[in-house]
Scaffold this motif. Sequence first.
Motif, mmCIF file in Angstrom:
data_model
loop_
_atom_site.group_PDB
_atom_site.id
_atom_site.type_symbol
_atom_site.label_atom_id
_atom_site.label_comp_id
_atom_site.label_asym_id
_atom_site.label_seq_id
_atom_site.Cartn_x
_atom_site.Cartn_y
_atom_site.Cartn_z
ATOM 1 N N VAL A 136 0.795 -1.321 0.102
ATOM 2 C CA VAL A 136 0.089 -0.128 -0.015
ATOM 3 C C VAL A 136 1.100 1.250 0.032
ATOM 4 O O VAL A 136 0.757 2.164 -0.724
ATOM 5 N N ARG A 137 2.175 1.209 0.718
ATOM 6 C CA ARG A 137 2.963 2.425 0.846
ATOM 7 C C ARG A 137 3.548 2.710 -0.614
ATOM 8 O O ARG A 137 3.611 3.767 -1.056
ATOM 9 N N VAL A 138 3.655 1.618 -1.339
ATOM 10 C CA VAL A 138 4.407 1.826 -2.579
ATOM 11 C C VAL A 138 3.355 2.557 -3.438
ATOM 12 O O VAL A 138 3.757 3.407 -4.336
ATOM 13 N N LEU A 139 2.045 1.832 -3.259
ATOM 14 C CA LEU A 139 0.963 2.431 -4.414
ATOM 15 C C LEU A 139 0.756 4.047 -3.980
ATOM 16 O O LEU A 139 0.566 4.669 -4.983
ATOM 17 N N VAL A 140 0.743 3.990 -2.658
ATOM 18 C CA VAL A 140 0.261 5.890 -2.489
ATOM 19 C C VAL A 140 1.605 6.626 -2.906
ATOM 20 O O VAL A 140 1.373 7.609 -3.385
ATOM 21 N N LYS A 146 -2.402 -2.056 -12.356
ATOM 22 C CA LYS A 146 -1.854 -3.384 -12.109
ATOM 23 C C LYS A 146 -2.022 -3.701 -10.752
ATOM 24 O O LYS A 146 -2.478 -4.840 -10.204
ATOM 25 N N GLY A 147 -1.378 -2.928 -9.761
ATOM 26 C CA GLY A 147 -1.746 -3.033 -8.242
ATOM 27 C C GLY A 147 -3.060 -3.152 -7.787
ATOM 28 O O GLY A 147 -3.292 -4.086 -6.938
ATOM 29 N N VAL A 148 -4.050 -2.165 -8.440
ATOM 30 C CA VAL A 148 -5.616 -2.350 -7.879
ATOM 31 C C VAL A 148 -5.898 -3.741 -8.625
ATOM 32 O O VAL A 148 -6.807 -4.377 -7.893
ATOM 33 N N ASN A 149 -5.675 -3.971 -9.640
ATOM 34 C CA ASN A 149 -6.094 -5.384 -10.220
ATOM 35 C C ASN A 149 -6.013 -6.546 -9.195
ATOM 36 O O ASN A 149 -6.570 -7.516 -8.961
#
Length: 389
Positions: free
Chosen positions: A191-195, A226-229
Motif C-alpha cells: 500500500v505504501r508503494v502504491l500511495v 495493475k496493483g489495484v487489479n
Amino acid sequence: MSSPRTGLVTLFVMNLLCACGGEEGEGSGPYSITTAASSAPILDQTNNPVYAELNTYKSWLSTSTNAATALAADTTKANNIVSWQMPHGGFYKIPSWYSSAWNGNAARSEWLGANGVELGTIDNGATVSEILFLADVYKRGGKTNHRDAARRALDFLLTMQSSSGGWPQVYPARTGTSYSNYITFNDNAMVRVLVLLDHASRQKAPLDGDIFTAEQRSKLATAIDKGVNYILKAQIVQGGVKTVWCAQHDPVSYAPKEARAYELPSRSGSESVGIVAFLMTRPQTAEVKAAVQAAIAWFKRSTVKVANTAYVKRPSGNTDDSYNPIQAKSGSTMWYRFYDLNQDKGFFSDRTGGKFYNIMDIEAERRYGYQWGGDYGTKLINYSDSVGY
C-alpha cells in the motif's frame, strides 16, 4: 488487467483531482470527479488515513529551525543514503545506517538472494522513505546526485512489481525464506508503494518538478492499475461474500499465505485497513466500490469487532506474565490482528506455529513481543462514514 486506455483515464482523473485538492489538509467538503469514459467518481479524500503511510521520512529530517543549517544536515544524510543504495536501486530497512556513509565493505542488506546478491526491500517503509527524503532534499538543495538516486529507486520499485500486479517484500527473490517473495501487504508495504506512485503521478510535493523523468511518469498509471487489479483478485471470499485480505498472498494464485511461524494464513484486521483506504483513493468503479463496501461491512460485523474492549500493550519494564493486553474499556472497539479464513474468530500464535484462541495460551515472548490487536478499523470506519460508505 486494466487496458492502456484505462491507465490513461486514471492518470487524467488523478491529475484533475490534484488540481482540485481534497487530500487530507487540502480542502473540505465532499466532491465528485468523473470522466465521460469511466463515469467513476473520486471520493473526498479529507481524513483518508492512507496518506499517513508516507510520513516516516519526515522524522529523518533535521529539526533545526534555521533553513541553512537544516539543509546542510539533510544534505549530509542524503549523501550518506546515496552511498548505501545498492546497484539495483533499492535500499534495506535500517535508517540508523545513514548516520554515516557506506564504507565500501559493509553489507548493505541483511537479506540475500541467489549468488549472494544483496536484496532491497519495501519492508518498514524502506526504499519509499529514501525516495521521499532524497526528493525533499533535492527540492531544497538541487543536488542532482540526490535526484538521480531517487530515480534509480523508483525504477527498482517498478521493476520489482510482479507480472500479476503485486509487490513482494524484497527484490530480487530471497533464498531460504519463501514468505519474502509473496505479495506483501504486511505492515502496509505494498500500500505504501502504491500511495507513493499515486503521489508521483500527481506530482505532489516532494515528488513534483523534475525529480522523475517523463518516461518514468508514463509508467505510473499502468503500475497503479495493475496493483489495484491484484488487490481486487486477492480479496478473500467467505461463504460467497467478499471480506478482506491476508498480510501475504501468492503472486500467482492470489491465495492467502503464511509468513513467519506465528503469522499464519488469515484475514487481517490490521493490514486490510490500509488496503481499503487505498482503494478509496481510486476512481470508484463498480468493481472497486463493491470491494470497498464489502470490506467495510466486514469490519462492522458484530462478530468481527470487539465492542467495549481495547488492546493495551504491557508497559515497558513490566515483567508480569499474567498481564492480559486485551482489556475491557467502555466505548472502545478492538479488532484482532488475525482472523480465521472461514469464520469470524480472532486467533493468536507463537513460534511453534500453533493456533490459539486465548492470548494467555501463547508463550509470553510472543504474547508481549507482537501486536495482536488494536483499534484498527476506527479511522477507516470514521472516514468511510464521512463519504457515505
